[in-house]
Scaffold this motif. Structure first.
Motif, short mmCIF file in Angstrom:
data_model
loop_
_atom_site.label_atom_id
_atom_site.label_comp_id
_atom_site.label_asym_id
_atom_site.label_seq_id
_atom_site.Cartn_x
_atom_site.Cartn_y
_atom_site.Cartn_z
N ASP B 43 13.81 -35.42 46.30
CA ASP B 43 13.53 -35.30 47.74
C ASP B 43 12.44 -36.28 48.17
O ASP B 43 12.54 -36.92 49.23
CB ASP B 43 13.11 -33.86 48.08
N ALA B 44 11.39 -36.36 47.33
CA ALA B 44 10.27 -37.27 47.64
C ALA B 44 10.76 -38.72 47.64
O ALA B 44 10.38 -39.51 48.51
CB ALA B 44 9.15 -37.09 46.63
N ALA B 45 11.61 -39.03 46.67
CA ALA B 45 12.15 -40.40 46.60
C ALA B 45 13.02 -40.72 47.81
O ALA B 45 12.98 -41.82 48.35
CB ALA B 45 12.95 -40.57 45.31
N MET B 46 13.79 -39.71 48.27
CA MET B 46 14.64 -39.89 49.46
C MET B 46 13.79 -40.19 50.69
O MET B 46 14.10 -41.06 51.49
CB MET B 46 15.44 -38.60 49.72
N ASN B 47 12.68 -39.41 50.84
CA ASN B 47 11.77 -39.65 51.98
C ASN B 47 11.13 -41.02 51.89
O ASN B 47 11.01 -41.74 52.87
CB ASN B 47 10.68 -38.58 52.03
N LEU B 48 10.71 -41.37 50.65
CA LEU B 48 9.99 -42.63 50.45
C LEU B 48 10.88 -43.82 50.78
O LEU B 48 10.43 -44.79 51.41
CB LEU B 48 9.51 -42.73 49.00
N VAL B 49 12.15 -43.76 50.37
CA VAL B 49 13.03 -44.91 50.54
C VAL B 49 13.19 -45.26 52.03
O VAL B 49 13.13 -46.43 52.41
CB VAL B 49 14.38 -44.68 49.81
N ALA B 50 13.33 -44.23 52.87
CA ALA B 50 13.49 -44.50 54.31
C ALA B 50 12.19 -45.00 54.92
O ALA B 50 12.18 -46.01 55.63
CB ALA B 50 13.95 -43.23 55.01
N LYS B 51 11.09 -44.31 54.61
CA LYS B 51 9.80 -44.67 55.22
C LYS B 51 9.38 -46.07 54.79
O LYS B 51 8.89 -46.85 55.59
CB LYS B 51 8.74 -43.65 54.80
N ASP B 52 9.55 -46.36 53.48
CA ASP B 52 9.15 -47.67 52.94
C ASP B 52 9.94 -48.79 53.58
O ASP B 52 9.36 -49.79 54.01
CB ASP B 52 9.39 -47.69 51.42
N ILE B 53 11.26 -48.62 53.64
CA ILE B 53 12.11 -49.67 54.18
C ILE B 53 11.79 -49.89 55.66
O ILE B 53 11.63 -51.02 56.11
CB ILE B 53 13.60 -49.36 53.94
#
Lengths: 159, 159
Positions: B43-53
């Motif tokens: 879940d954290a990785a899913m959030n990170l991928v969108a926010k980072d990009i």
């Protein structure tokens, strides 16, 4: 398959035009701001507008760049393999890339929803962030389509 | 499993992706996602991928790269680069690797002025590589030269 291929081609070309327009727009905006700064009348919000246009430039150019095979790859191992070995590697990499962009699209759409709900806007011009997040999510969906078409077309060529 | 071990395995996985022929950018995104999911959770990785990009694409600092590539394309398509390299070839063409040396000097000066290594590499990739190709330079030499000039420019302190 031909219909899907032409849809992918038309969509990626259309997005490429949007990306090019955004790039030219951000260039003209920056130049105009620099010139007007000399007369102490800078364009308000250039900084944030150029940032958002930058996201449009990169996001909307991704599908067409994939179609033109403009992304950097390392092919010094796979190019040495025979055609029959290259095919499964190509299919595998396309599936991995489609998976990656599907994850990105899904989460960017979610981020767009969050930004819309929270009403987050830029500091100076009060522009909402969510249309850009939705736009990049759509680009990722088109990128998935382009990658899928590429995978199927390459497989059909080799048959 | 310790974080260091996960990090090491993810770097190995990244190189596997590179060797499979997956695009460099996609490989890094996918390996980063897998690594973060392994260390924290999916879940954290899913959030990170969108926010980072979203934050990277809409960052003002990164828009210079697209603009410099555009500038390079205008220079290359308008014939400025061709004239410059023709002129440079008349002066230093008799020295073995003369154009590569010229590219190093020009790239270093460009980096010292513009301040961004990726922007320098992107600009000179569009200007210098096709011109060196035209004079029969080995692709490995021309690409290697362009890839390193941006870093060399960091030796100069910006005013």
């Amino acid at each position: 398959m031909n219909a899907l291929s032409s849809v992918a081609r038309d969509l990626s070309r259309f997005m490429y035009v949007i990306a090019g327009t955004a790039l030219a727009g951000s260039m003209f905006l920056t130049v105009a701001d620099v010139i007007l700064r000399q007369f102490t009348v800078p364009i308000v919000g250039t900084y944030e507008l150029v940032g958002l246009l930058g996201a449009v430039v990169v996001g909307f150019a991704i599908p067409q760049t994939s179609r033109l095979q403009g992304h950097v790859i390392m092919d010094f191992v796979t190019s040495k393999l025979s055609q029959s070995w290259q095919r499964p590697f190509h299919v595998l990499t396309r599936i991995l890339a489609i998976g990656t962009f599907a994850i990105i699209a899904w989460n960017l759409w979610g981020l767009g929803n969050d930004l819309k709900t929270s009403g987050e806007v830029t500091l100076t011009l009060q522009l909402p962030f969510y249309p850009v997040a939705y736009g990049i999510a759509l680009c990722c969906i088109v990128e998935c389509l382009v990658l899928f078409v590429d995978m199927v077309e390459k497989s059909e060529e080799e048959k | 499993m310790s974080i260091a071990t996960i990090g090491f395995l993810v770097i190995l996985l990244l190189f596997v992706f590179f060797l499979l022929g997956l695009e460099i950018g996609f490989s890094m995104a996918l390996a980063g996602f897998i690594g973060f999911a392994a260390i924290v959770n999916v879940d954290a990785a899913m959030n990170l991928v969108a926010k980072d990009i979203f934050s990277v694409l809409s960052s003002y600092g990164f828009t210079v790269i697209a603009m410099f590539v555009f500038m390079g394309q205008v220079g290359a398509s308008g014939g400025v680069a061709r004239s410059l390299y023709d002129s440079a070839y008349r002066f230093i063409g008799h020295i073995p690797g003369g154009l590569a040396l010229g590219t190093v000097v020009a790239g270093t000066a460009f980096k010292a002025i513009c301040g961004s290594s990726p922007a320098t590499a992107a600009t000179f990739a569009t200007i210098a590589v096709p011109e060196m190709d035209r004079y029969g330079y080995d692709k490995r030499l021309s690409c290697g030269t362009v890839a390193t000039v941006g870093t060399l420019g960091s030796l100069y302190r910006r005013a």
